[in-house]
Enzyme design. Structure first.
Site, PDB file in Angstrom:
ATOM      1  N   LYS A   1     -22.916 -73.836-106.909  1.00 40.96           N
ATOM      2  CA  LYS A   1     -24.342 -73.567-107.158  1.00 40.96           C
ATOM      3  C   LYS A   1     -24.514 -72.641-108.369  1.00 40.96           C
ATOM      4  CE  LYS A   1     -25.980 -74.168-102.389  1.00 40.96           C
ATOM      5  NZ  LYS A   1     -24.749 -74.232-101.606  1.00 40.96           N
TER       6      LYS A   1
ATOM      7  N   GLU B   1     -21.701 -65.196 -95.395  1.00 41.72           N
ATOM      8  CA  GLU B   1     -20.654 -66.194 -95.499  1.00 41.72           C
ATOM      9  C   GLU B   1     -19.276 -65.544 -95.621  1.00 41.72           C
ATOM     10  OE1 GLU B   1     -21.515 -68.860 -98.668  1.00 41.72           O
ATOM     11  OE2 GLU B   1     -20.868 -70.579 -97.479  1.00 41.72           O
TER      12      GLU B   1
ATOM     13  N   PHE C   1     -32.379 -73.023 -93.546  1.00 36.76           N
ATOM     14  CA  PHE C   1     -33.561 -72.521 -92.846  1.00 36.76           C
ATOM     15  C   PHE C   1     -33.665 -73.271 -91.515  1.00 36.76           C
ATOM     16  CE2 PHE C   1     -36.534 -70.839 -96.440  1.00 36.76           C
ATOM     17  CZ  PHE C   1     -35.540 -69.976 -96.834  1.00 36.76           C
TER      18      PHE C   1
ATOM     19  N   HIS D   1     -29.173 -74.873-106.536  1.00 35.54           N
ATOM     20  CA  HIS D   1     -29.204 -75.153-105.099  1.00 35.54           C
ATOM     21  C   HIS D   1     -30.217 -76.259-104.836  1.00 35.54           C
ATOM     22  CE1 HIS D   1     -29.355 -74.962-100.897  1.00 35.54           C
ATOM     23  NE2 HIS D   1     -29.795 -73.739-100.683  1.00 35.54           N
TER      24      HIS D   1
ATOM     25  N   CYS E   1     -31.189 -76.902 -95.383  1.00 36.55           N
ATOM     26  CA  CYS E   1     -30.165 -76.891 -96.427  1.00 36.55           C
ATOM     27  C   CYS E   1     -28.773 -77.229 -95.923  1.00 36.55           C
ATOM     28  CB  CYS E   1     -30.188 -75.552 -97.154  1.00 36.55           C
ATOM     29  SG  CYS E   1     -31.760 -75.324 -98.001  1.00 36.55           S
TER      30      CYS E   1
ATOM     31  N   HIS F   1     -21.211 -72.151 -99.373  1.00 37.83           N
ATOM     32  CA  HIS F   1     -22.653 -72.355 -99.568  1.00 37.83           C
ATOM     33  C   HIS F   1     -23.073 -71.493-100.764  1.00 37.83           C
ATOM     34  CE1 HIS F   1     -26.703 -73.431 -98.482  1.00 37.83           C
ATOM     35  NE2 HIS F   1     -27.060 -72.179 -98.356  1.00 37.83           N
TER      36      HIS F   1
END
Lengths: 418, 424
Positions: B340, B319, B404, B345, B168, B308
């Protein structure tokens, strides 16, 4: 004032990148020296597929890594979380670190990186899980699908296992990706990384992955290994896929020297990458863009064409693509340079192929011997190059490795012995 | 040092499938999340997604392109056409040997892979699948490098081309890769960005068992709730964005509209866990600090942070910690948002879409909001720009991503020094 980072990724063109470790998992040998011995001797690892029953498929040959047991290298917990492709990469990484005599434990984590190439990711693991999904239902899809199948799995697992926090990457260019991974390692060495685990492996021998590969029309349909993958030969008829590859340690020259690395195999000196930008199904005999990649690699290396002592060819095994490569080599380097393609013994390994060729190039320089291109009996008409068909002694200082990927990718890498 | 100017922006996203419709969606606070319509999601834990109403013909693709390209490739080609047009580049005139393609994707051609799999396996009944039923371009779906091949083909770009697949963070990394090619003199123009279309059974099924996605199935419009106390996972999305990067001086010389430049880019591994994030945000903070150091940027210089902000419990906490660690007290003063909340996402695609949002925020002086933010979470105590866009001059915008595999990326886009006085 902002806190200073551990490293700053501003390129310093003075920094140099060298290869200090190699780990090989190949169809004709597990472990660098076993593989190299077989390769020098022209021993093939290609045979009828055993990973599944290939009877119903028109292509039934592959280079499989016989006798590889992931449990020899990796703990059980990790084996079930990852695909065969990642198993081989983790094993090869262990070998490469041993070869480089480098223990990442306790070293500055931000100066160590992992940058690998991948062609098709964890496709066998993925087929099992998608079978669970469609055959049984969504709740039968396992928890590891999300981390085993995607193309970043190998880089991620290696980085976590060895505690590497520097810039990590995964590049995809089908068969050309391995060279890009090594050059991208160099880009990061310029940006103050000291130690990169690079290269790549591939595991494309599953029923669905083979089905996908068959749609290109580029696989050989011969059943005898000697008739199948015959690049540059008048009877070239496609290629045989293979699994495995090589993990290559790329290190800053200063770092290797300071720690007293046991060997510096070669400097990663120059690189060029281009794209044919041509229709994916249209096979072209035009080597212009590959030739340009070779020219760019020489320019970046700052060397003349006459300094290239040998070429490890991409060797597509498809007549038009072979002609394109022969044209590119002959136009840029002339017809006198020895050209070999040891991948005839293992098949095309996609993301793992170019790293294995890089391993062959640096060991050829070390030992002063070029491995042969097997199955090349009589070059196709018009291919007037010095093909190495028997092991040949040669003093080698500079070797060029070509790699091409389906989808128009061309790349060339110049390696030089210190 | 060679610099990268952003001279063109193209977007395909849920809620509106071009740059202006995208900007309108994310600045109005509208959410594009809904019950999945692409397939019957019955039996899945998470049944919601942000789907794009994309018409490939309307986007300018021809019948053969539509036939051979997976949806994520179609998105990228459409976004690239919009970006190249926006940049005012005439592809017949540019040096195509010096034009590169660097695109990210996390899961590549899974839609076509799954579509054909269902047929060749006869609905998951055969391990030894029947190859005769495979469609002619199936191999292109197996290898994600197809994304770069097709975009290179579309524009005749003969420079380096690569797909970056770092989960991602692929979107930020795809653009960062292009920036490095310009820095190192390997290309003068880069078609950079990312694309992902993961609203398919197998992609949705990946995230169900690890409970990463939201199961607010009865209220899809409010399901993506980054930084809100009641967030329960991310909502799948799809999308693509392409930024045209050009070597700064040549962009200036041809009089291009320069949105901003890439002031810094960094990525790091967290060396921690494939899906887990270290609560202190140390590695993301390192990436942020590296990006700042490259551009000589201080915390006070950052006017906007595009987070993110996936809406998972751990991400938003991680974050928030990373911002505090990298920026100190200034972290409390900078408006932050997660788009998002509105467009979901899109895995490897979203980072590029978020960089497009940053370029537009700088260009237009608007900070997009975080939709669905209602209840504060004590562990997420920064200014997340709740629900309404803010007018604000943005000279520098930071965007971050986690993926990931442990990937942590940061990029800063900034109005170039020489253009600051003529800013808005």
């Amino acid at each position: 004032m902002a806190t200073a980072p551990e490293i700053t990724s501003i390129p310093n063109p003075e920094r140099r990148a060298v290869i200090t470790g190699i780990g090989v998992i190949a169809p004709n040998g597990i472990g660098t020296e076993k593989w190299w011995e077989a390769t020098r001797a022209g021993q093939s690892g290609i045979g009828r597929i055993t990973r599944f029953d290939p009877s119903q498929y028109p292509a039934q040959l592959a280079g499989e890594v016989e006798g590889f047991d992931a449990a020899d290298y990796i703990e059980q917990r990790m084996i079930v979380q990852t695909d065969h492709w990642t198993h081989m990469a983790l094993a090869a990484t262990q070998m490469a670190l041993e070869d480089a005599q480098f223990d990442p434990e306790g070293k500055d984590p931000y100066r160590m990186s992992v940058i690998t190439a991948s062609g098709s990711g964890g496709n066998e693991f993925g087929q099992k899980e998608i079978e669970n999904l469609w055959g049984k239902g969504p709740i039968f899809v396992g928890a590891y699908q999300s981390i085993a199948w995607f193309y970043a799995a190998t880089t991620g697992q290696i980085a976590i296992k060895y505690g590497m926090k520097g810039p990590c990457g995964v590049v995809c260019q089908e068969g050309a990706g391995g060279l890009e991974a090594l050059w991208h390692s160099r880009r990061n060495i310029l940006r103050n990384v000291d130690f990169v685990i690079s290269g790549g492996t591939e595991a494309p021998i599953g029923p669905y992955a083979l089905t996908c590969q068959l749609t290109t029309g580029r696989l050989s349909l011969e059943s005898d290994p000697e008739d199948a993958y015959r690049p540059f030969d008048s009877r070239a008829n496609g290629y045989v896929p293979g699994e495995g590859g090589a993990i290559i340690i790329v290190e800053s020259a200063d770092h290797a020297e300071a720690r007293g690395a046991p060997q510096v195999y070669a400097e990663v000196l120059g690189y060029g990458a281009t794209n044919d930008a041509d229709h994916p199904k249209r096979s072209t005999a035009d080597g212009t863009q590959l030739g340009r990649a070779i020219t760019l690699a020489l320019e970046r290396a700052g060397i003349g064409a006459d300094e290239v002592d040998a070429v490890i060819a991409d060797a597509a095994g498809v007549p038009d693509a072979d002609a394109a490569e022969a044209q590119a080599i002959s136009e840029v380097l002339g017809n006198g340079v020895p050209v070999t393609a040891p991948k005839t013994m293992v098949g095309r390994l996609y993301g793992g192929g170019a790293p294995l060729d890089v391993a062959a190039a640096v060991l050829a320089m070390r030992d002063g011997v070029l491995p042969p291109t097997t199955n090349l009996d009589s070059p196709a008409e018009g291919l007037d190059l010095d093909f190495v068909t028997e092991p040949r002694e040669a003093q080698l200082r500079t070797v060029l490795v070509n790699a091409r990927g389906f989808g128009g990718f061309n790349s060339a890498l110049v390696l030089r012995r210190p | 040092m060679r610099r990268s100017a952003v001279t063109g922006v193209g977007v395909v996203a849920p809620g509106g499938v071009n740059r202006e419709a995208f900007w309108d969606t994310i600045t109005s606070g509208r959410t594009a999340t809904r019950k999945i319509t692409f397939f019957d999601p019955e039996g899945f834990r998470s049944q919601i997604a942000a789907e794009a109403d994309f018409d490939p013909h309307a986007a300018g693709l021809d019948d053969q392109e539509i036939n051979r390209m997976d949806r994520y490739v179609q998105f990228a080609v459409a976004a690239a056409m919009e970006a190249v047009t926006d940049a005012g580049l005439d592809v017949e005139q540019i040096d195509r040997d010096r034009t590169a393609v660097t695109l990210g994707s996390a899961v590549g051609g899974t839609m076509v892979l799954e579509r054909d799999y269902v047929v060749v396996s006869n609905h998951g009944q055969k391990w030894l699948v029947d190859h005769e039923y495979a469609s002619p371009f199936l191999y292109q779906a197996l290898v994600p490098s197809t994304l770069a091949s097709e975009v290179a083909l579309k524009f005749g770009a003969h420079g380096p081309s690569v797909v970056v697949s770092t989960g991602c963070t692929s979107g930020i990394d795809g653009i960062g890769y292009g920036h490095q090619l310009i820095q190192d003199g390997e290309a003068d123009i880069v078609i950079s960005g990312a694309s992902e279309t993961g609203i398919s059974p197998i992609s949705m099924a990946c995230f169900d068992p690890i409970k990463a996605t939201s199961r607010r199935n009865d209220d899809p419009a409010h399901a993506s709730r980054p930084f809100d106390r009641d967030r329960d996972g991310f909502v799948m999305g799809e999308g693509s964005a392409v930024l045209v990067l050009e070597e700064f001086e040549s962009a200036q010389a041809r009089g291009a509209h320069i949105y901003c430049e890439v002031a810094g880019y960094a990525n790091r591994g967290n060396a921690y866990h494939m899906t887990g994030l270290r609560p202190d945000g140390a590695e993301m903070a390192e990436a942020i600090l590296d990006a700042m150091a490259q551009g000589g940027i201080e915390p006070e210089d950052i006017d906007y942070i595009n987070a993110h902000g996936s809406g998972t419990k751990q991400n938003d906490r991680h974050e928030t910690a990373a911002y505090k660690r990298a920026l100190g007290d200034q972290a409390y003063k900078i408006p932050i948002s997660s788009i998002k909340s509105m467009i979901g996402h899109s895995l490897g695609g979203i980072g590029a879409v978020e960089m497009a949002a940053c370029a537009l925020a700088i260009d237009r002086g608007v900070v997009p909001p975080t939709a669905n933010w209602e209840n504060p979470d004590p562990e997420c105590d920064l200014d997340y720009t709740p629900n309404e866009a803010k007018r604000k001059q943005v000279d520098a915008a930071l965007s971050t991503g986690s993926g990931f595999g442990g990937f942590q990326s940061a990029m800063i886009l900034a109005r170039p020094q020489e253009l600051q006085e003529v800013g808005i």
